[in-house]
Design an enzyme around this catalytic site. Structure first.
Site, short mmCIF file in Angstrom:
data_model
loop_
_atom_site.label_atom_id
_atom_site.label_comp_id
_atom_site.label_asym_id
_atom_site.label_seq_id
_atom_site.Cartn_x
_atom_site.Cartn_y
_atom_site.Cartn_z
N GLY A 1 46.97 27.22 21.11
CA GLY A 1 48.02 28.22 21.21
C GLY A 1 48.77 28.39 19.89
CB ILE B 1 47.85 29.61 31.30
CG1 ILE B 1 49.13 28.78 31.11
CG2 ILE B 1 46.65 28.73 31.59
CD1 ILE B 1 49.66 28.15 32.39
CG ASP B 2 52.19 29.97 28.32
OD1 ASP B 2 52.03 29.68 29.51
OD2 ASP B 2 52.60 29.16 27.47
NE ARG C 1 61.71 29.46 56.50
CZ ARG C 1 61.07 28.32 56.72
NH1 ARG C 1 60.03 27.98 55.99
NH2 ARG C 1 61.46 27.52 57.67
CG HIS D 1 50.84 20.87 34.88
ND1 HIS D 1 52.12 20.45 35.16
CD2 HIS D 1 50.73 20.93 33.53
CE1 HIS D 1 52.76 20.24 34.02
NE2 HIS D 1 51.95 20.52 33.02
NE ARG E 1 48.28 23.14 31.32
CZ ARG E 1 49.17 22.38 30.68
NH1 ARG E 1 50.34 22.92 30.34
NH2 ARG E 1 48.92 21.14 30.38
#
Ligand code: F6P
Length: 369
Positions: A108, A132-133, A168, A277, A280
């Site tokens: 990254g 993943i971002d 909810r 996580h 990921r």
């Protein structure tokens, strides 16, 4: 030709697919010797590596994680040896001793920044954008993102079951650090009623209004919130601080913060799920396998052509590359007037800010933005 490969930063679906593509392509097309450094830059610091043969990288396309291991606390520029100096010169010496012609670094923004700085020490690198971002500059996609979005979307679908059955408000907190890509894309794919992004500070009263309105008709509300989101005038919710890590701030908990704020304002019960996580883990999606393979092949091509100091990128559907220095120390945020944001607003999704309006031009077709 002798080329190293390493994976830096957090694990991410598709890392093995890139390792496989880089190694196979270099072995088949350039008869290269390939070595894999273990545990990211720690492998370059401590000369922990192993030869990667064609056979070693076969059968790993579909597996999550990284066969090489990774590390997010082994930045050679902030890792100090016994003499008190940082170990970047040692890394450069190790690189020369190993007779390397270059290193493919998969990671990254932190990894790209290190790769760029190592270039100034004579280490020739090619970067491959992982996270993943999806927050790396100059690429419309990083591999791993599609898998994370697909997992978060599945979670939203499942949360809808409890939301509907118990009337909810269900909150899903996604990862993504300071950018809202995972929350935005999974929110649209999962039909969330409210999507809260770091890029658009939210008004708790507006979110409560949506919940109250929905409780009268549909009876339930689905909210997705990126971990870096914050209320108007408020602060980031930090789970913990880790002093010797590349990024000392660990985000997490804004979903619970929002639940507490909402519970004081609405009658429906509120529940929060922090996906963590799980986003990921496991096997990459078909899209990520394809993207990671193409990134890997393109990185190998840059190596063969001697075009170092660059990161491979996907721009407007085309494979390209960009100077590492343009990627280093940068974050790519969701643009508030992007087509994706406007698509969410256009189907009645709240982004936690009543002032936001939409207009979509016919000419806008890029769904990656
Ligand atoms: O950058 C990927 C990411 O998963 C972020 O979304 C998240 O904030 C961070 O890493 C979590 O890091 P760690 O695995 O070190 O807790």
């Amino acid at each position: 030709m002798r080329i190293g490969i390493l994976t830096g930063g957090g694990d991410c679906p598709g890392l093995n697919a890139v390792i496989r593509a880089v190694a196979k392509s270099l072995i088949l097309d350039a008869d290269a010797e390939v070595i894999g450094f273990e545990e990211g830059f720690l492998g370059m610091i401590e000369k922990k590596y192993r030869e990667l043969t064609y056979r070693d990288v076969s059968g790993i396309l579909t597996t999550g994680g990284t066969i090489l291991g990774t590390h997010n606390r082994a930045n050679p520029f902030s890792y100090y040896g016994a003499d008190g100096a940082d170990v970047s010169d040692q890394v450069a010496e190790n690189y020369r001793e190993l007779g390397l012609d270059g290193v493919v670094v998969i990671g990254g923004d932190g990894t790209m920044t290190i790769a760029h700085r190592l270039g100034e020490k004579g280490i020739r690198t090619v970067g491959v954008p992982k996270t993943i971002d999806n927050d790396l500059m100059h690429t419309d996609r990083t591999f791993g993102f599609d898998t994370a979005v697909s997992i978060a979307t599945d979670a939203l679908d499942r949360l809808q079951t409890t939301g509907q059955s118990h009337s909810r408000v269900m909150i899903l907190e996604t990862m993504g650090r300071y950018a809202g890509w995972i929350a935005l894309h999974s929110g649209i794919a999962g039909g969330a009623d409210v999507i809260l992004l770091p890029e658009i500070p939210f008004d708790v009263e507006e979110v409560a209004r949506v919940c109250r309105q929905r409780s009268r008709k549909q009876r339930f509300t689905i909210i997705v919130i990126g971990e870096g989101a914050k209320p108007i005038g408020g602060d980031l919710v930090v789970r913990e601080r880790v002093e010797d890590a590349d990024d000392p701030v660990r985000l997490g908990g804004v979903g619970h913060y929002l639940a507490a704020e909402l519970q004081d304002r609405i009658e429906s019960e509120v529940r929060t799920t922090v996906l963590g996580h799980i986003q990921r883990g496991g096997s990459p999606t078909a899209f990520d396998r394809i993207l990671a393979t193409n990134f890997g092949i393109f990185a190998a091509d840059l190596v063969r052509k001697g075009r170092f100091g660059r990161m491979v990128a996907l721009k407007d559907g085309t494979m390209s590359s960009i100077e590492l220095e343009k990627v280093a120390d940068q974050t790519r945020f969701v643009e508030v007037d992007s087509l994706m944001v406007r698509a969410a607003l256009a189907v009645g999704t709240s982004l936690g800010d009543q002032g936001l309006t939409v207009e979509i031009e016919e000419s806008e077709v890029n769904l990656t933005l």
